[in-house]
Enzyme design. Structure first.
Site, short mmCIF file in Angstrom:
data_model
loop_
_atom_site.label_atom_id
_atom_site.label_comp_id
_atom_site.label_asym_id
_atom_site.label_seq_id
_atom_site.Cartn_x
_atom_site.Cartn_y
_atom_site.Cartn_z
N HIS A 17 36.94 107.16 -18.82
CA HIS A 17 35.99 107.84 -19.71
C HIS A 17 36.36 107.59 -21.18
CE1 HIS A 17 35.62 110.89 -16.20
NE2 HIS A 17 34.49 110.21 -16.22
N SER A 127 37.45 110.27 -11.44
CA SER A 127 38.01 111.63 -11.48
C SER A 127 38.40 112.07 -10.07
CB SER A 127 36.99 112.62 -12.05
OG SER A 127 36.65 112.27 -13.36
P1 ADP Z 1 29.26 112.05 -12.80
O1 ADP Z 1 29.80 113.19 -12.03
O2 ADP Z 1 27.98 112.32 -13.54
O3 ADP Z 1 29.29 110.70 -12.09
P2 ADP Z 1 31.70 111.37 -14.12
O4 ADP Z 1 32.46 112.38 -14.90
O5 ADP Z 1 32.29 110.91 -12.84
O6 ADP Z 1 30.26 111.92 -13.99
O7 ADP Z 1 31.44 110.10 -15.04
C1 ADP Z 1 30.58 110.12 -16.14
C2 ADP Z 1 30.14 108.71 -16.45
O8 ADP Z 1 31.28 107.89 -16.73
C3 ADP Z 1 29.40 108.00 -15.33
O9 ADP Z 1 28.45 107.15 -15.90
C4 ADP Z 1 30.48 107.20 -14.63
O10 ADP Z 1 29.95 106.06 -13.99
C5 ADP Z 1 31.31 106.82 -15.83
N1 ADP Z 1 32.70 106.56 -15.47
C6 ADP Z 1 33.55 107.33 -14.80
N2 ADP Z 1 34.77 106.75 -14.66
C7 ADP Z 1 34.66 105.56 -15.28
C8 ADP Z 1 35.54 104.46 -15.47
N3 ADP Z 1 36.78 104.46 -14.99
N4 ADP Z 1 35.06 103.41 -16.14
C9 ADP Z 1 33.78 103.38 -16.60
N5 ADP Z 1 32.91 104.36 -16.44
C10 ADP Z 1 33.33 105.44 -15.79
#
Ligand code: ADP
Length: 160
Positions: A17, A127
């Site tokens: 993130h 996460s």
């Molecule tokens: P959600 O629960 O809405 O998927 P997340 O907190 O898991 O939200 O992630 C928010 C955004 O960040 C999403 O677009 C997800 O694809 C992206 N994301 C999460 N981890 C990574 C990562 N390691 N690299 C790139 N993008 C990520």
């Protein structure tokens, strides 16, 4: 002023993130990191904890941390922002993100979704995986910001 909303669960914030947020600051004047609050889900970290961990890890004044419930496009409208930022890790993210972006465009044609790719060091980090590994005592120090690492240790130290 160009502003983007970066929405997500952030339960917890990972270096993946953070990589997206840092890259976005090169393209936008301001990034609103918006914690999605879903009353039907029980997160590991509360809304306040998730927001505080993001604030501690993103001291840049161009980053604002907020939370929202309900439809993302409605939240974006109330904030007067028409760019949504999402991260892409692998092909596996694509289908869901594609559906989501198209649904959001249907709901609010003036709002665009912009996709960014994370640094190659973090493309496998999620996460959920971080929570799972940390819950079994695995070392996730390299995958999350220092405040998140400490908070994960404290959380799982309390759990049986
Ligand atoms: P959600 O629960 O809405 O998927 P997340 O907190 O898991 O939200 O992630 C928010 C955004 O960040 C999403 O677009 C997800 O694809 C992206 N994301 C999460 N981890 C990574 C990562 N390691 N690299 C790139 N993008 C990520």
């Amino acid at each position: 002023m160009r502003t983007a909303i970066y929405p997500g669960s952030f339960d917890p914030l990972t270096n993946g993130h953070l990589s997206i947020i840092h890259r976005a600051l090169g393209m936008f004047d301001r990034v609103i990191v918006a914690v999605a609050v879903n009353p039907k889900k029980v997160p590991l970290f509360t809304e306040e904890e998730r927001k505080e961990l993001i604030r501690q890890s993103c001291p840049d004044p161009r980053v604002e941390v907020d939370a929202f419930q309900g439809l993302l496009v409605e939240y974006a409208k109330t904030r007067g922002v028409n760019v949504l930022l999402r991260g892409l890790r692998a092909v596996s993210d694509f289908e869901y993100e594609f559906q989501l972006a198209n649904m959001n465009r249907k709901l609010a044609p003036g709002i665009e979704t912009v996709f960014m790719m994370t640094g190659e060091d973090y493309f496998y980090v999620s996460s959920q995986l971080v929570r799972e590994v940390a819950s079994f005592g695995g070392d996730v120090q390299a995958l999350v910001p220092p405040h998140v690492f400490q908070s994960l240790k404290a959380k799982y130290a309390k759990k049986p």
